[in-house]
Structure formats: C-alpha cells, structure tokens
Design an enzyme around this catalytic site. Sequence first.
Site: not given
Length: 458
Positions: A169, A202, A251, A286
């Site tokens: 993305d 990247h 990147y 959690r």
Amino acid sequence: MKLVILGGGGFRVPLVYDAVASSALGPDSVTIDEIVLHDSSHDRLDAIRRVIDKHSADFDDPPRVGYTTDLREALVDADFVFSAIRVGGTEGRIKDERVALDLGLLGQETIGPGGLSYALRTIPVMREVARTIAEVAPNAWTINFTNPAGIVTQAMREFLGDRVVGICDTPIGLVRRVSRVLGASLEDDQDRIAYDYIGLNHLGWLRSVTIDGVDRLPEVIESDELLDQIEEARVVGKDFVRAIGSLPNEYLYYYWKTEEAVHNIVAADETRGQYLARQQADFYKRVEAADSPLDAWKDALHERESTYMAESRDADEERREEDVAGGGYQEVALRLMNALATGRPERMILDVGNGGSHPRVVPELPDEVVVEVGCVVDADGVHPQPVAPLGLSELGIMARLRASEQAIAEAAATGDTERAWVGFSLHPLVNSPRLGRQLLDGYIAAHPQLQELFAQPR
C-alpha cells in the site's frame, strides 16, 4: 465468490473483512459470498473470530466466514487467495532485528539483512503454499502481501506464474498524497490522473504525476509548502527530494539515512518487533475478556499505525493523522479482485514479473525479476505499463538488491549456505563478505528453521 485468507489469525485481517463486507467499492463491485480464514494457530483464529463476529452485525448481508488450520481444505473452490503469513511470528522478527543490530547494521523487517533472514525462513514455506494452490485451486488468483513481498512473489511465480501478484500500500499511498495536494482524488479522478512509478518492493520512485495531460510533480517538488504535506518527502528530506527530482518510496529512508535509522532504533526502549510482540500479545489477551472486541481491535490498530516508522521522526514528533489514515492494503487487494472479477479496468501499482508474457518493463533486468510498477488490471489479467528509462542510480541499486535477494532465494530453495553467504554479503546495506558470514552464522544460530534448512543434504 470465495476468498481465502492465509494468515487468517493475523491482526490486520479484520481490515480485509471490513472492505469486503462493506462493499467498499460500491454496490456493483465484486461479491465475495464466502471468506475462509486459514492459520496455523487456533488461538489467533479464535481471537479474530471474536472481532469479526461482532463486526458482522454492522452489515445487512455479510459474507459467511469459515475458520480452519487445514490448508488444502481452505483452498477448495477458491477464487482468490490472499496471503499475509508471518513465518516465525513476531519472535522471529525480533531475532532478525537483533542479529543485525548487534553487528552495527540495520535491524528492520524487510530492509537489509533482517529482510534477507525473513526471506530465508519464508520462501520455503511459500513455495509449498504456492505448490498447494496450484494443485487444489489452479484457477485462483493469489494476492501476496507476505513479506518480503517482492522476492516472495518471485518465488511463488515458479508454481503460479502470472496468477500470483504482489501488493503493497505504500506506493499507491504516495500517489494518493501527491494527488490530494494537487486538488485531485485518485479514486474520483482516475481517468484524469496518470503516473510513472517504478522500482522493487520497498524500493521505488514516483517520477511523474500527470493530471489532464500535464506533469504536475515538478510543481510539488519545487514547493516547500506542498512537500511538507507529503510524508515521504519529510522522511527522506525535502532538499534531497528536490535534488533528485522525484519522490521516493518512504523505505528509501533506510538506505539514505542508515546511520540515523540504526542510532534511533538502538536508542529506543524497544525495537519495532518487540513493540509489536508486546502490543499483539496484549491485544489477544484483552480481546478474550473485552465487552467490545471490535473496539479493542480498533484502538490497537490506531496505536500501531500511529507508531509506524517511528525511528524516522524526532522523539517528540507524532505521525500526522492524515498519514495514519492514508494507508490501506485491504483497499489495494479489493480493487485488484474487483477488476479481475468484473472486468472493470483499474490502474494500480503492483509487484509483477518484469517480462515473459509482456514486453520487459525494465529492459536491463531479467524477465523473472519481480518489479513494482503501474499496471492496468481487467478481466484478462494484469498488464504492466511502460515507464520512462531508469537513471543509473535507480538501476544500480535495483540490480544490486535483486542480485542479493536472488542469491538468498536460491539458498532458501536449495539449502546452499554459500549462496546465502553471497546474498548477505552483496546487500547494499552490508557490502562485506566478513559481515555477511557473521550475519549468516548469527541467523542460523537464532532460528531453528534455518538450522533445519541448512542441515538438509544437498
């Protein structure tokens, strides 16, 4: 249609579910009737089940969702396969980071030696996944987000050919940001906007953004005010962006500011891998007791996105909210599936073969190299678009990086330690046979998967 998500117990899977269930591209978009989540962990699948069960109440006619740890069972009658597997989990990522950092080198998940170690562990697994997809669901399209996405996609192409496509993305997020500061919307004004983006996963550059036939990128690059609204320009430096005349993938920060990145990572209380391991463990704990598993997941997601690439910012600098909201690999995946299923053309940036079934995108690179480039997608498949010739600096680092990764891929497929040594040594962020050997020895000692890989008779 049936979508199978490999790595279905992963933290970000609800993003894909939401995009599909909400018909995010409109009522005439592709209809996914069934989603099957596959994962090696029952516990992770159960946690994501809790989130999705809660979220499904938000939709009138959500797709049915199945859960399994059996890969072949999951793949039966699949139309699309979405792969987001993390071989070795977050503990493996921590080891990838630490071995490199202990040698004074960059410790990062996909960039540098950490990414090569990740590839060594991941490619053998993904080769078997690709082989199984080819046997069980030969007509399915495979969308690969498993990192390092470029070289993993390249390895899967041995079995799946052009029917495996890598996605990320970050490139389309860059195009979206530039379009926004120029007063256009990549989604609403798609017919007016064209762009030239080329690189490897990247490691890429946005070299033109044309709106209504006029290249507007020079206007952005010349303006401090506009560049300040582009996260990538702030990360690598506005002056350097202006000097090279293009906007880099974020990147490239790790290549151009390596010492700064290593210093900031070492100075932090924990590496990114340690942070994610702690946060993820807390989330899965959690969510079992949460009154609203969906809210718990949303809170954890926002925290994760807010701290993304924290080492590239000052210690007291928070990530801007528009940048937190600017990503979305789930949207890239959905748009790709929609174009393939409906035939409605879509232009997007994808990881595809450099040549073979189409003219070479980069004439100087071999056909089998997976490049990241603008493509048109329709019912007939994925069609890479021509780009302007590469400059020497762009071509040089792409060739060097892919040579390093290719050696690693050969080592992953054959168990050849010498090829792995070459791969680590040739990487642009290592560039040393001595350090390459130390990295290889360190990663073998750290990862049982690599001990097994290199212990196999050749």
